[in-house]
Design a protein around this motif. Sequence first.
Motif, mmCIF file in Angstrom:
data_model
loop_
_atom_site.group_PDB
_atom_site.id
_atom_site.type_symbol
_atom_site.label_atom_id
_atom_site.label_comp_id
_atom_site.label_asym_id
_atom_site.label_seq_id
_atom_site.Cartn_x
_atom_site.Cartn_y
_atom_site.Cartn_z
ATOM 1 N N MET A 68 0.846 -1.170 0.000
ATOM 2 C CA MET A 68 0.000 0.000 0.000
ATOM 3 C C MET A 68 0.893 1.235 0.000
ATOM 4 N N THR A 69 0.807 1.966 -1.069
ATOM 5 C CA THR A 69 1.687 3.103 -1.231
ATOM 6 C C THR A 69 0.897 4.326 -1.653
ATOM 7 N N GLU A 70 1.559 5.461 -1.587
ATOM 8 C CA GLU A 70 0.966 6.689 -2.098
ATOM 9 C C GLU A 70 1.437 6.834 -3.537
ATOM 10 N N ILE A 71 0.541 7.258 -4.404
ATOM 11 C CA ILE A 71 0.894 7.312 -5.818
ATOM 12 C C ILE A 71 1.115 8.753 -6.261
ATOM 13 N N ASP A 72 1.812 8.884 -7.390
ATOM 14 C CA ASP A 72 2.051 10.227 -7.900
ATOM 15 C C ASP A 72 0.870 10.668 -8.770
ATOM 16 N N VAL A 82 -3.933 2.026 -2.805
ATOM 17 C CA VAL A 82 -2.979 3.118 -2.629
ATOM 18 C C VAL A 82 -3.604 4.213 -1.772
ATOM 19 N N ARG A 83 -2.753 4.975 -1.131
ATOM 20 C CA ARG A 83 -3.230 6.105 -0.325
ATOM 21 C C ARG A 83 -3.333 7.325 -1.226
ATOM 22 N N ARG A 84 -4.484 7.988 -1.161
ATOM 23 C CA ARG A 84 -4.687 9.190 -1.976
ATOM 24 C C ARG A 84 -5.726 10.077 -1.320
ATOM 25 N N GLY A 85 -5.802 11.305 -1.800
ATOM 26 C CA GLY A 85 -6.777 12.253 -1.275
ATOM 27 C C GLY A 85 -6.270 12.955 -0.030
ATOM 28 N N GLU A 86 -7.077 13.895 0.446
ATOM 29 C CA GLU A 86 -6.685 14.704 1.598
ATOM 30 C C GLU A 86 -6.434 13.870 2.851
ATOM 31 N N ASN A 87 -7.297 12.891 3.090
ATOM 32 C CA ASN A 87 -7.148 12.095 4.311
ATOM 33 C C ASN A 87 -6.272 10.859 4.116
ATOM 34 N N ARG A 88 -5.698 10.728 2.916
ATOM 35 C CA ARG A 88 -4.806 9.605 2.587
ATOM 36 C C ARG A 88 -5.453 8.246 2.866
ATOM 37 N N ALA A 89 -6.739 8.157 2.574
ATOM 38 C CA ALA A 89 -7.458 6.889 2.735
ATOM 39 C C ALA A 89 -7.029 5.922 1.638
ATOM 40 N N LEU A 90 -7.166 4.631 1.921
ATOM 41 C CA LEU A 90 -6.835 3.620 0.920
ATOM 42 C C LEU A 90 -7.911 3.581 -0.156
ATOM 43 N N HIS A 91 -7.459 3.548 -1.405
ATOM 44 C CA HIS A 91 -8.362 3.483 -2.548
ATOM 45 C C HIS A 91 -7.895 2.382 -3.500
ATOM 46 N N VAL A 92 -8.853 1.780 -4.179
ATOM 47 C CA VAL A 92 -8.609 0.745 -5.187
ATOM 48 C C VAL A 92 -9.249 1.229 -6.484
ATOM 49 N N PRO A 93 -8.603 1.021 -7.636
ATOM 50 C CA PRO A 93 -9.252 1.408 -8.892
ATOM 51 C C PRO A 93 -10.615 0.718 -9.034
ATOM 52 N N ALA A 94 -11.631 1.499 -9.390
ATOM 53 C CA ALA A 94 -12.986 0.961 -9.546
ATOM 54 C C ALA A 94 -13.030 -0.127 -10.624
ATOM 55 N N ALA A 95 -12.146 -0.041 -11.600
ATOM 56 C CA ALA A 95 -12.121 -1.028 -12.686
ATOM 57 C C ALA A 95 -11.775 -2.430 -12.199
ATOM 58 N N PHE A 96 -11.251 -2.547 -10.987
ATOM 59 C CA PHE A 96 -10.874 -3.856 -10.453
ATOM 60 C C PHE A 96 -12.062 -4.613 -9.863
ATOM 61 N N ILE A 97 -13.218 -3.958 -9.735
ATOM 62 C CA ILE A 97 -14.380 -4.583 -9.115
ATOM 63 C C ILE A 97 -15.506 -4.713 -10.134
ATOM 64 N N ASP A 98 -16.035 -5.905 -10.257
ATOM 65 C CA ASP A 98 -17.179 -6.163 -11.129
ATOM 66 C C ASP A 98 -18.429 -6.019 -10.263
#
Length: 123
Positions: free
Chosen positions: A1-5, A44-60
């Motif tokens: 789990m990382t922060e992305i650019d 990955v961690r993203r956004g102001e609160n650095r919450a974990l997010h997963v690309p929506a395309a990964f979920i059917d």
Amino acid sequence: MTEIDAKIDALVPAWLTLPDIAEMLDVEVTRVRQLVKDGQLIAVRRGENRALHVPAAFIDGEEQKVVKGLSGTLTLLRDDGFTDEEMLEWLFTPDESLPGTPAQALSENRGTEVKRRAQALAV
């Protein structure tokens, strides 16, 4: 789990939080965290609160499961030495010969071709 650019963040059209995924899959958030830990999803961690997010395309959402072929593709890419960021970049960069992105091809049940390309990267 990382922060992305910002470059990779911009490649991914939509993101879901772990609680969103848990609701879609009708499972506990701990189960989604386990999928991330087991390498079946990339978070990955993203956004102001650095919450974990997963690309929506990964979920059917219709089938209420992780997109078919994603786990195997992620394993191949990891075995090739890809980092989470590199995997996201590869999965969401358009490939005219597919056509579309590898992530899009997976969601359209064209996983065999995506896996073949992932294997070819190791050569």
